[in-house]
Scaffold this motif. Sequence first.
Motif, PDB file in Angstrom:
ATOM      1  N   ARG A  64     -80.953 -58.423  76.378  1.00  0.00           N
ATOM      2  CA  ARG A  64     -81.908 -58.114  75.306  1.00  0.00           C
ATOM      3  C   ARG A  64     -82.079 -59.297  74.358  1.00  0.00           C
ATOM      4  NH1 ARG A  64     -79.636 -53.104  76.030  1.00  0.00           N
ATOM      5  NH2 ARG A  64     -78.074 -53.352  74.400  1.00  0.00           N
ATOM      6  N   LEU A  65     -80.987 -59.967  74.042  1.00  0.00           N
ATOM      7  CA  LEU A  65     -81.062 -61.134  73.174  1.00  0.00           C
ATOM      8  C   LEU A  65     -81.893 -62.230  73.840  1.00  0.00           C
ATOM      9  CD1 LEU A  65     -80.219 -62.683  70.656  1.00  0.00           C
ATOM     10  CD2 LEU A  65     -78.099 -63.287  71.829  1.00  0.00           C
ATOM     11  N   ALA A  66     -81.630 -62.497  75.108  1.00  0.00           N
ATOM     12  CA  ALA A  66     -82.394 -63.516  75.836  1.00  0.00           C
ATOM     13  C   ALA A  66     -83.866 -63.130  75.931  1.00  0.00           C
ATOM     14  CB  ALA A  66     -81.801 -63.721  77.226  1.00  0.00           C
ATOM     15  N   ARG A  67     -84.153 -61.841  76.136  1.00  0.00           N
ATOM     16  CA  ARG A  67     -85.541 -61.377  76.229  1.00  0.00           C
ATOM     17  C   ARG A  67     -86.269 -61.607  74.906  1.00  0.00           C
ATOM     18  NH1 ARG A  67     -84.451 -56.521  77.666  1.00  0.00           N
ATOM     19  NH2 ARG A  67     -84.395 -57.040  79.864  1.00  0.00           N
ATOM     20  N   ALA A  68     -85.606 -61.313  73.798  1.00  0.00           N
ATOM     21  CA  ALA A  68     -86.222 -61.512  72.486  1.00  0.00           C
ATOM     22  C   ALA A  68     -86.469 -62.997  72.229  1.00  0.00           C
ATOM     23  CB  ALA A  68     -85.330 -60.923  71.399  1.00  0.00           C
ATOM     24  N   ILE A  69     -85.510 -63.828  72.571  1.00  0.00           N
ATOM     25  CA  ILE A  69     -85.675 -65.276  72.391  1.00  0.00           C
ATOM     26  C   ILE A  69     -86.819 -65.780  73.259  1.00  0.00           C
ATOM     27  CG2 ILE A  69     -84.587 -67.527  72.726  1.00  0.00           C
ATOM     28  CD1 ILE A  69     -81.868 -66.051  72.191  1.00  0.00           C
ATOM     29  N   ALA A  70     -86.861 -65.359  74.516  1.00  0.00           N
ATOM     30  CA  ALA A  70     -87.906 -65.813  75.442  1.00  0.00           C
ATOM     31  C   ALA A  70     -89.286 -65.414  74.945  1.00  0.00           C
ATOM     32  CB  ALA A  70     -87.660 -65.236  76.836  1.00  0.00           C
ATOM     33  N   GLU A 107     -89.085 -75.516  82.065  1.00  0.00           N
ATOM     34  CA  GLU A 107     -87.977 -76.304  81.526  1.00  0.00           C
ATOM     35  C   GLU A 107     -87.947 -76.234  79.997  1.00  0.00           C
ATOM     36  OE1 GLU A 107     -84.621 -78.584  81.092  1.00  0.00           O
ATOM     37  OE2 GLU A 107     -85.376 -77.453  82.800  1.00  0.00           O
ATOM     38  N   ALA A 108     -89.101 -76.287  79.350  1.00  0.00           N
ATOM     39  CA  ALA A 108     -89.151 -76.187  77.894  1.00  0.00           C
ATOM     40  C   ALA A 108     -88.622 -74.828  77.428  1.00  0.00           C
ATOM     41  CB  ALA A 108     -90.585 -76.401  77.401  1.00  0.00           C
ATOM     42  N   LEU A 109     -89.012 -73.769  78.121  1.00  0.00           N
ATOM     43  CA  LEU A 109     -88.536 -72.439  77.752  1.00  0.00           C
ATOM     44  C   LEU A 109     -87.037 -72.318  78.016  1.00  0.00           C
ATOM     45  CD1 LEU A 109     -89.132 -69.653  76.647  1.00  0.00           C
ATOM     46  CD2 LEU A 109     -89.785 -68.943  78.966  1.00  0.00           C
ATOM     47  N   ARG A 110     -86.575 -72.856  79.137  1.00  0.00           N
ATOM     48  CA  ARG A 110     -85.142 -72.817  79.452  1.00  0.00           C
ATOM     49  C   ARG A 110     -84.335 -73.502  78.347  1.00  0.00           C
ATOM     50  NH1 ARG A 110     -81.120 -75.502  80.747  1.00  0.00           N
ATOM     51  NH2 ARG A 110     -82.264 -77.456  80.834  1.00  0.00           N
ATOM     52  N   ARG A 111     -84.806 -74.673  77.902  1.00  0.00           N
ATOM     53  CA  ARG A 111     -84.101 -75.393  76.831  1.00  0.00           C
ATOM     54  C   ARG A 111     -84.072 -74.568  75.546  1.00  0.00           C
ATOM     55  NH1 ARG A 111     -86.995 -79.913  78.756  1.00  0.00           N
ATOM     56  NH2 ARG A 111     -88.426 -79.687  77.000  1.00  0.00           N
ATOM     57  N   GLU A 112     -85.197 -73.945  75.199  1.00  0.00           N
ATOM     58  CA  GLU A 112     -85.271 -73.140  73.977  1.00  0.00           C
ATOM     59  C   GLU A 112     -84.299 -71.960  74.036  1.00  0.00           C
ATOM     60  OE1 GLU A 112     -86.980 -73.320  71.076  1.00  0.00           O
ATOM     61  OE2 GLU A 112     -87.842 -75.257  71.595  1.00  0.00           O
ATOM     62  N   ILE A 113     -84.326 -71.239  75.149  1.00  0.00           N
ATOM     63  CA  ILE A 113     -83.457 -70.061  75.283  1.00  0.00           C
ATOM     64  C   ILE A 113     -81.993 -70.494  75.300  1.00  0.00           C
ATOM     65  CG2 ILE A 113     -82.809 -68.104  76.736  1.00  0.00           C
ATOM     66  CD1 ILE A 113     -85.729 -68.154  77.786  1.00  0.00           C
ATOM     67  N   THR A 114     -81.686 -71.548  76.063  1.00  0.00           N
ATOM     68  CA  THR A 114     -80.306 -72.030  76.151  1.00  0.00           C
ATOM     69  C   THR A 114     -79.785 -72.443  74.780  1.00  0.00           C
ATOM     70  OG1 THR A 114     -80.617 -72.744  78.434  1.00  0.00           O
ATOM     71  CG2 THR A 114     -78.784 -73.724  77.237  1.00  0.00           C
ATOM     72  N   ALA A 115     -80.604 -73.181  74.028  1.00  0.00           N
ATOM     73  CA  ALA A 115     -80.170 -73.638  72.705  1.00  0.00           C
ATOM     74  C   ALA A 115     -79.881 -72.460  71.784  1.00  0.00           C
ATOM     75  CB  ALA A 115     -81.236 -74.552  72.099  1.00  0.00           C
ATOM     76  N   GLU A 116     -80.764 -71.451  71.789  1.00  0.00           N
ATOM     77  CA  GLU A 116     -80.561 -70.310  70.899  1.00  0.00           C
ATOM     78  C   GLU A 116     -79.398 -69.444  71.358  1.00  0.00           C
ATOM     79  OE1 GLU A 116     -81.043 -68.057  67.539  1.00  0.00           O
ATOM     80  OE2 GLU A 116     -81.790 -70.053  68.031  1.00  0.00           O
ATOM     81  N   LEU A 117     -79.269 -69.221  72.676  1.00  0.00           N
ATOM     82  CA  LEU A 117     -78.116 -68.457  73.175  1.00  0.00           C
ATOM     83  C   LEU A 117     -76.820 -69.195  72.856  1.00  0.00           C
ATOM     84  CD1 LEU A 117     -79.106 -66.985  76.654  1.00  0.00           C
ATOM     85  CD2 LEU A 117     -78.628 -65.735  74.554  1.00  0.00           C
ATOM     86  N   ALA A 118     -76.810 -70.515  73.036  1.00  0.00           N
ATOM     87  CA  ALA A 118     -75.611 -71.302  72.736  1.00  0.00           C
ATOM     88  C   ALA A 118     -75.270 -71.166  71.255  1.00  0.00           C
ATOM     89  CB  ALA A 118     -75.830 -72.761  73.109  1.00  0.00           C
ATOM     90  N   ARG A 119     -76.292 -71.182  70.420  1.00  0.00           N
ATOM     91  CA  ARG A 119     -76.057 -71.040  68.988  1.00  0.00           C
ATOM     92  C   ARG A 119     -75.454 -69.672  68.675  1.00  0.00           C
ATOM     93  NH1 ARG A 119     -77.818 -69.113  64.464  1.00  0.00           N
ATOM     94  NH2 ARG A 119     -79.649 -68.011  65.177  1.00  0.00           N
ATOM     95  N   GLN A 120     -75.934 -68.640  69.371  1.00  0.00           N
ATOM     96  CA  GLN A 120     -75.483 -67.290  69.055  1.00  0.00           C
ATOM     97  C   GLN A 120     -74.248 -66.861  69.833  1.00  0.00           C
ATOM     98  OE1 GLN A 120     -78.359 -64.249  68.423  1.00  0.00           O
ATOM     99  NE2 GLN A 120     -79.982 -65.711  67.959  1.00  0.00           N
ATOM    100  N   LEU A 121     -74.140 -67.266  71.113  1.00  0.00           N
ATOM    101  CA  LEU A 121     -72.978 -66.835  71.893  1.00  0.00           C
ATOM    102  C   LEU A 121     -72.651 -67.723  73.078  1.00  0.00           C
ATOM    103  CD1 LEU A 121     -74.290 -65.309  74.583  1.00  0.00           C
ATOM    104  CD2 LEU A 121     -74.642 -63.526  72.924  1.00  0.00           C
TER     105      LEU A 121
END
Length: 135
Positions: A64-70, A107-121
């Motif tokens: 759910r977190l990844a879906r919201a970020i995406a 790739e741009a979306l992957r970087r965005e999601i990865t950065a935010e997920l890394a920040r959160q968990l």
Amino acid sequence: MAETEEPERDPRWEAVRAAARRRVPTPPGLVERVLRAVARGRRTAVEVPGEAGRPRGPEGVVARLARAIAADRAPDGVRVSAVAVEDDVVQVRVSVRPGVVAGEAAEALRREITAELARQLGGAVNVHVVDVHPG
């Protein structure tokens, strides 16, 4: 035609009965997908590998977190169609509008999601372009 007292005796039901007797083949891969979904449902937590280690969290929460970020960070011309955690990796499926460079957008979306997920968990993310959508 007048309605009968007992619907089961109505001759119009014969087509329904005939359809119910016909064997419908199982679509290829359906059983395997269902078994994987059941196995995933038994897990209470998932480890999401990333640069910050392997934090654990409920699979549904991570998805759910990844879906919201995406949805929030998808570039123009990119639609998120599905997000799931499979084999401890976030899998994101997207479609792109014609004219969008699919690989760059993914790739741009992957970087965005990865950065935010890394920040959160912490977490690893894969983005797959699965379709092209109109305007």
